[in-house]
Motif scaffolding. Structure first.
Motif, mmCIF file in Angstrom:
data_model
loop_
_atom_site.group_PDB
_atom_site.id
_atom_site.type_symbol
_atom_site.label_atom_id
_atom_site.label_comp_id
_atom_site.label_asym_id
_atom_site.label_seq_id
_atom_site.Cartn_x
_atom_site.Cartn_y
_atom_site.Cartn_z
ATOM 1 N N GLU A 1 6.196 11.520 -3.623
ATOM 2 C CA GLU A 1 6.461 11.819 -2.222
ATOM 3 C C GLU A 1 6.241 13.297 -1.929
ATOM 4 O OE1 GLU A 1 9.847 11.056 1.200
ATOM 5 O OE2 GLU A 1 10.069 10.155 -0.768
ATOM 6 N N ASN A 2 5.498 13.576 -0.874
ATOM 7 C CA ASN A 2 5.243 14.937 -0.432
ATOM 8 C C ASN A 2 6.301 15.280 0.622
ATOM 9 O OD1 ASN A 2 4.366 17.344 0.621
ATOM 10 N ND2 ASN A 2 2.420 16.559 1.395
ATOM 11 N N SER A 3 7.302 16.037 0.247
ATOM 12 C CA SER A 3 8.388 16.347 1.174
ATOM 13 C C SER A 3 7.951 17.290 2.297
ATOM 14 C CB SER A 3 9.573 16.946 0.420
ATOM 15 O OG SER A 3 9.180 18.147 -0.224
ATOM 16 N N GLY B 1 5.127 16.853 3.941
ATOM 17 C CA GLY B 1 4.253 16.082 4.831
ATOM 18 C C GLY B 1 5.022 15.069 5.646
ATOM 19 N N CYS B 2 6.142 15.481 6.218
ATOM 20 C CA CYS B 2 7.004 14.580 6.977
ATOM 21 C C CYS B 2 6.311 14.167 8.273
ATOM 22 C CB CYS B 2 8.322 15.284 7.275
ATOM 23 S SG CYS B 2 9.487 14.282 8.185
ATOM 24 N N GLY B 3 6.248 12.862 8.520
ATOM 25 C CA GLY B 3 5.604 12.413 9.739
ATOM 26 C C GLY B 3 5.706 10.925 9.948
ATOM 27 N N PHE B 4 4.859 10.436 10.836
ATOM 28 C CA PHE B 4 4.903 9.052 11.292
ATOM 29 C C PHE B 4 3.531 8.412 11.147
ATOM 30 C CE2 PHE B 4 7.678 11.762 13.817
ATOM 31 C CZ PHE B 4 8.905 11.149 13.630
ATOM 32 N N ALA B 5 3.518 7.089 11.061
ATOM 33 C CA ALA B 5 2.264 6.327 11.077
ATOM 34 C C ALA B 5 2.523 5.000 11.774
ATOM 35 C CB ALA B 5 1.741 6.104 9.663
ATOM 36 N N TRP B 6 1.484 4.480 12.406
ATOM 37 C CA TRP B 6 1.632 3.242 13.149
ATOM 38 C C TRP B 6 0.289 2.552 13.262
ATOM 39 C CZ3 TRP B 6 2.027 8.166 14.919
ATOM 40 C CH2 TRP B 6 1.075 8.598 15.834
ATOM 41 N N GLN C 1 9.625 9.736 4.115
ATOM 42 C CA GLN C 1 9.229 10.595 5.222
ATOM 43 C C GLN C 1 7.792 11.073 5.060
ATOM 44 O OE1 GLN C 1 12.058 13.677 6.043
ATOM 45 N NE2 GLN C 1 13.713 12.232 6.328
ATOM 46 N N ASP C 2 7.140 10.701 3.969
ATOM 47 C CA ASP C 2 5.777 11.124 3.667
ATOM 48 C C ASP C 2 4.786 10.433 4.605
ATOM 49 O OD1 ASP C 2 3.236 11.539 2.557
ATOM 50 O OD2 ASP C 2 4.018 11.542 0.515
ATOM 51 N N MET C 3 4.203 11.204 5.514
ATOM 52 C CA MET C 3 3.263 10.652 6.480
ATOM 53 C C MET C 3 2.065 9.998 5.801
ATOM 54 S SD MET C 3 0.928 12.509 9.353
ATOM 55 C CE MET C 3 -0.203 13.054 8.078
ATOM 56 N N ASP C 4 1.542 10.611 4.736
ATOM 57 C CA ASP C 4 0.371 10.060 4.066
ATOM 58 C C ASP C 4 0.658 8.688 3.464
ATOM 59 O OD1 ASP C 4 -1.257 12.249 4.697
ATOM 60 O OD2 ASP C 4 -0.585 13.346 2.927
ATOM 61 N N ALA C 5 1.846 8.513 2.911
ATOM 62 C CA ALA C 5 2.222 7.216 2.347
ATOM 63 C C ALA C 5 2.343 6.179 3.461
ATOM 64 C CB ALA C 5 3.534 7.334 1.581
ATOM 65 N N LYS C 6 2.975 6.562 4.557
ATOM 66 C CA LYS C 6 3.095 5.641 5.686
ATOM 67 C C LYS C 6 1.725 5.301 6.271
ATOM 68 C CE LYS C 6 7.730 6.945 7.182
ATOM 69 N NZ LYS C 6 8.508 7.572 8.248
ATOM 70 N N TYR C 7 0.836 6.302 6.314
ATOM 71 C CA TYR C 7 -0.503 6.065 6.849
ATOM 72 C C TYR C 7 -1.291 5.102 5.961
ATOM 73 C CZ TYR C 7 -5.035 6.919 8.974
ATOM 74 O OH TYR C 7 -6.251 6.757 9.603
ATOM 75 N N ALA D 1 0.823 -1.212 0.000
ATOM 76 C CA ALA D 1 0.000 0.000 0.000
ATOM 77 C C ALA D 1 0.856 1.261 0.000
ATOM 78 C CB ALA D 1 -0.938 -0.003 1.207
ATOM 79 N N THR D 2 1.922 1.274 0.796
ATOM 80 C CA THR D 2 2.804 2.441 0.833
ATOM 81 C C THR D 2 3.495 2.637 -0.507
ATOM 82 O OG1 THR D 2 3.146 2.255 3.205
ATOM 83 C CG2 THR D 2 4.822 3.466 1.970
ATOM 84 N N ASN D 3 4.012 1.569 -1.075
ATOM 85 C CA ASN D 3 4.682 1.673 -2.378
ATOM 86 C C ASN D 3 3.723 2.125 -3.470
ATOM 87 O OD1 ASN D 3 7.140 0.967 -1.302
ATOM 88 N ND2 ASN D 3 6.951 -1.194 -1.838
ATOM 89 N N GLU D 4 2.505 1.624 -3.437
ATOM 90 C CA GLU D 4 1.501 2.017 -4.441
ATOM 91 C C GLU D 4 1.132 3.490 -4.273
ATOM 92 O OE1 GLU D 4 -1.100 1.302 -7.740
ATOM 93 O OE2 GLU D 4 0.772 0.441 -6.997
ATOM 94 N N PHE D 5 0.978 3.938 -3.045
ATOM 95 C CA PHE D 5 0.697 5.345 -2.780
ATOM 96 C C PHE D 5 1.800 6.219 -3.379
ATOM 97 C CE2 PHE D 5 0.875 9.290 -0.497
ATOM 98 C CZ PHE D 5 -0.440 9.617 -0.217
#
Length: 102
Positions: free
Chosen positions: A24-26, A28-33, A72-78, A14-18
């Motif tokens: 990558e939105n530079s 939107g740096c953040g975390f997801a869990w 580092q893209d929070m949306d991709a990690k989310y 899902a992250t790779n597809e996003f």
């Protein structure tokens, strides 16, 4: 039939597809869990075997960046965390995704 290892693989896909679709939105740096509540015994052990740890801010277990992506893209990690939580819900866990900007 899905198993617990499908959760992290689903997050990775899902992250790779996003990232492939949106880039990558530079900014939107953040975390997801992923957070799982109510897991005990064999369920908790299975989660710990794929990297889940006791939450530092409340009850349950969490897995930071379940996709393992270096973005580092929070949306991709989310997107990955959501995919992981969805698989876990399908196999009987009380799971949800969360995120925050850095």
């Amino acid at each position: 039939m899905m198993n617990i290892l499908d959760a992290t693989e689903s997050a990775r896909v899902a992250t790779n597809e996003f990232l492939r679709l949106r880039g990558e939105n530079s900014m939107g740096c953040g975390f997801a869990w992923v957070i799982v509540k109510g897991a005990r015994g064999k369920q908790a052990t299975a989660l710990k075997n794929i990297g889940f740890r006791k939450r530092y801010d409340g009850p349950g277990l969490s897995l930071w960046n379940p996709s393992g992506s270096m973005t580092q893209d929070m949306d991709a990690k989310y997107a990955g965390a959501e995919a992981c939580a969805e698989v876990l819900r399908k196999i009987g866990y009380e799971a949800y995704a969360d995120c925050r900007l850095d």
